[in-house]
Design a protein around this motif. Structure first.
Motif, mmCIF file in Angstrom:
data_model
loop_
_atom_site.group_PDB
_atom_site.id
_atom_site.type_symbol
_atom_site.label_atom_id
_atom_site.label_comp_id
_atom_site.label_asym_id
_atom_site.label_seq_id
_atom_site.Cartn_x
_atom_site.Cartn_y
_atom_site.Cartn_z
ATOM 1 N N LEU A 241 -35.635 50.684 -69.144
ATOM 2 C CA LEU A 241 -34.939 49.442 -68.841
ATOM 3 C C LEU A 241 -34.701 48.705 -70.156
ATOM 4 N N GLY A 242 -33.503 48.159 -70.323
ATOM 5 C CA GLY A 242 -33.164 47.446 -71.545
ATOM 6 C C GLY A 242 -32.984 45.970 -71.302
ATOM 7 N N VAL A 243 -33.121 45.183 -72.364
ATOM 8 C CA VAL A 243 -32.939 43.739 -72.292
ATOM 9 C C VAL A 243 -31.526 43.401 -72.738
ATOM 10 N N VAL A 244 -30.858 42.567 -71.953
ATOM 11 C CA VAL A 244 -29.492 42.152 -72.283
ATOM 12 C C VAL A 244 -29.539 41.020 -73.305
ATOM 13 N N GLU A 245 -28.680 41.101 -74.306
ATOM 14 C CA GLU A 245 -28.628 40.078 -75.331
ATOM 15 C C GLU A 245 -28.202 38.740 -74.724
ATOM 16 N N ALA A 246 -28.722 37.656 -75.271
ATOM 17 C CA ALA A 246 -28.396 36.326 -74.761
ATOM 18 C C ALA A 246 -26.919 36.015 -74.976
ATOM 19 N N THR A 247 -26.285 35.424 -73.951
ATOM 20 C CA THR A 247 -24.871 35.071 -74.050
ATOM 21 C C THR A 247 -24.637 33.580 -73.907
ATOM 22 N N GLY A 248 -25.631 32.858 -73.390
ATOM 23 C CA GLY A 248 -25.461 31.427 -73.176
ATOM 24 C C GLY A 248 -24.717 31.095 -71.903
ATOM 25 N N THR A 249 -24.371 32.113 -71.115
ATOM 26 C CA THR A 249 -23.650 31.868 -69.866
ATOM 27 C C THR A 249 -24.625 31.793 -68.701
ATOM 28 N N ALA A 250 -24.233 31.062 -67.676
ATOM 29 C CA ALA A 250 -25.133 30.849 -66.539
ATOM 30 C C ALA A 250 -25.351 32.116 -65.738
ATOM 31 N N ASP A 251 -24.364 33.032 -65.766
ATOM 32 C CA ASP A 251 -24.460 34.246 -64.953
ATOM 33 C C ASP A 251 -24.985 35.427 -65.770
ATOM 34 N N GLN A 252 -25.748 35.154 -66.795
ATOM 35 C CA GLN A 252 -26.263 36.216 -67.648
ATOM 36 C C GLN A 252 -27.110 37.197 -66.854
ATOM 37 N N THR A 253 -26.883 38.474 -67.068
ATOM 38 C CA THR A 253 -27.708 39.524 -66.485
ATOM 39 C C THR A 253 -28.816 39.847 -67.477
ATOM 40 N N ASN A 254 -30.066 39.813 -67.057
ATOM 41 C CA ASN A 254 -31.171 39.890 -67.998
ATOM 42 C C ASN A 254 -31.610 41.302 -68.363
ATOM 43 N N TYR A 255 -31.504 42.238 -67.429
ATOM 44 C CA TYR A 255 -32.030 43.575 -67.673
ATOM 45 C C TYR A 255 -31.066 44.646 -67.161
ATOM 46 N N ALA A 256 -31.195 45.826 -67.723
ATOM 47 C CA ALA A 256 -30.281 46.906 -67.352
ATOM 48 C C ALA A 256 -31.022 48.228 -67.234
ATOM 49 N N LEU A 257 -30.573 49.053 -66.290
ATOM 50 C CA LEU A 257 -31.045 50.428 -66.196
ATOM 51 C C LEU A 257 -30.263 51.256 -67.207
ATOM 52 N N GLU A 258 -30.975 51.866 -68.149
ATOM 53 C CA GLU A 258 -30.324 52.660 -69.180
ATOM 54 C C GLU A 258 -30.029 54.056 -68.622
ATOM 55 N N LEU A 259 -28.917 54.155 -67.939
ATOM 56 C CA LEU A 259 -28.486 55.422 -67.359
ATOM 57 C C LEU A 259 -27.901 56.304 -68.454
ATOM 58 N N TRP A 260 -27.516 57.518 -68.101
ATOM 59 C CA TRP A 260 -27.162 58.504 -69.117
ATOM 60 C C TRP A 260 -25.948 58.086 -69.936
ATOM 61 N N ALA A 261 -26.059 58.265 -71.232
ATOM 62 C CA ALA A 261 -24.943 58.098 -72.162
ATOM 63 C C ALA A 261 -25.218 59.025 -73.330
ATOM 64 N N SER A 262 -24.194 59.711 -73.816
ATOM 65 C CA SER A 262 -24.391 60.680 -74.896
ATOM 66 C C SER A 262 -24.707 60.000 -76.225
ATOM 67 N N ALA A 263 -24.281 58.737 -76.381
ATOM 68 C CA ALA A 263 -24.576 57.974 -77.590
ATOM 69 C C ALA A 263 -25.044 56.581 -77.182
ATOM 70 N N LYS A 264 -25.902 55.981 -77.974
ATOM 71 C CA LYS A 264 -26.448 54.672 -77.639
ATOM 72 C C LYS A 264 -25.360 53.610 -77.750
ATOM 73 N N PRO A 265 -25.150 52.827 -76.695
ATOM 74 C CA PRO A 265 -24.155 51.747 -76.765
ATOM 75 C C PRO A 265 -24.521 50.725 -77.837
ATOM 76 N N GLU A 266 -23.513 50.024 -78.341
ATOM 77 C CA GLU A 266 -23.760 49.030 -79.381
ATOM 78 C C GLU A 266 -24.650 47.904 -78.876
ATOM 79 N N THR A 267 -24.403 47.444 -77.670
ATOM 80 C CA THR A 267 -25.219 46.392 -77.070
ATOM 81 C C THR A 267 -25.416 46.713 -75.591
#
Length: 312
Positions: free
Chosen positions: A128-154
């Motif tokens: 599980l990854g932590v979502v970077e702060a955006t300052g928006t009220a609808d910020q999503t805090n955590y993410a399931l790191e599903l398959w990706a061949s390369a690590k996303p930038e954020t």
């Protein structure tokens, strides 16, 4: 972690994904008029068990991709016979097959297949990854790191482009599956990222459906691997308990919790010794899995006796 700015278009995409999940739930309610009705188990009926195994070990992480495959395979092969779930009621998404797109397709398939006479057990072994702060009220805090061949930038970018999935969106997918009961076993490196009440407190929660959540370690704790680093520690002890214990799923999970807690002590001591005198903050390697089961669902999920299940 430093805050990052997010283009307005990206924020709109995140909102669109949330809207899509809510639409999926609404569609499920319209398609299945029994959604929201009491579980078949409440009427004394015997539920049919279905198992979804989900595992991703991204290639950029230090552990081998085979750890997830082995962990999920070991738990699935041990759990399915005890729940009398045949091949047609087993679903497996691992590594390359566990992309966000594949998970959405599988959720749609299960939403069309399961009803109040079914129980869905999900074993998920993934980061599980932590979502970077955006300052928006609808910020999503955590993410399931599903398959990706390369690590996303954020993490936020990975959610917005559909590579990863927010924890809230994952809960929405689960609630769109109209099974009579749901048990989620989350075996993750970042357990504090998942609210124990996420399933029951979700905005589109089905209040009448019994749901249980088991997490492989407590808040602030990391989830360890076995001493030989071939399998997740909790996954190993869950499989061991399924091969030796009788009774209900509550009995088995309790045994796995105790086994994990004890086995983590020497593993944690060795990790601390290797770290030495470092002043850098380190995750707590103490590991005590947690159970959140307000409906006592685990206790009424009876397992086939070992003599009848042919578990090997």
């Amino acid at each position: 972690m430093m805050a990052v700015s997010v283009p307005e278009a990206r924020t709109r995409r995140v909102r669109s994904w949330g809207d899509a999940c809510r639409c999926l739930v609404a569609a499920a309610i319209l398609m299945f008029p029994f959604y929201g009705q009491p579980s078949a188990a409440e009427d004394g009926a015997s539920l049919k068990n279905h198992i979804l195994g989900l595992g991703t070990c991204p290639p950029w992480n230090p552990q081998s991709v085979e750890i997830c495959r082995y962990s999920v395979d070991k738990v699935m092969s041990s759990l399915a016979p005890r729940l009398d779930a045949g091949p047609d009621r087993q679903h497996l998404l691992v590594n390359e097959g566990a992309s966000a797109a594949a998970l959405k397709l599988k959720a749609t398939e299960l939403a069309n297949k399961l009803g109040p006479e079914d129980r869905l057990v999900i074993y998920a072994n993934l980061p599980l990854g932590v979502v970077e702060a955006t300052g928006t009220a609808d910020q999503t805090n955590y993410a399931l790191e599903l398959w990706a061949s390369a690590k996303p930038e954020t993490t936020l970018q990975a959610i917005s482009d559909g590579t990863w999935m927010s924890a809230s969106a994952f809960a929405a997918l689960i609630h769109a599956i109209p099974a009579g009961e749901v048990i989620l076993i989350l075996d993750t490196n970042n357990p504090q990222a998942f609210d124990l009440g996420l399933l029951e407190h979700h905005a589109v929660d089905n209040k009448n459906r019994p749901e249980a959540l088991v997490i492989s370690s407590g808040p602030g704790q990391s989830a360890n691997y076995s001493a030989d680093r071939t399998i997740s520690l909790f996954g190993k002890h869950l499989a061991v308990a399924l091969h030796a214990g009788e009774g209900t799923l509550q009995d088995i999970v309790t045994t796995a919790v105790n086994g994990t807690r004890q086995a983590a002590i020497p593993i944690c001591a060795e990790l601390k010794e290797k770290r030495g005198e470092t002043t850098e903050p380190q995750p707590d390697c103490t590991q005590v899995p947690e159970i959140h089961d307000p409906d006592a669902l685990l206790n009424r999920t009876v397992l086939l006796p070992l003599s009848e299940s042919n578990v090997n």
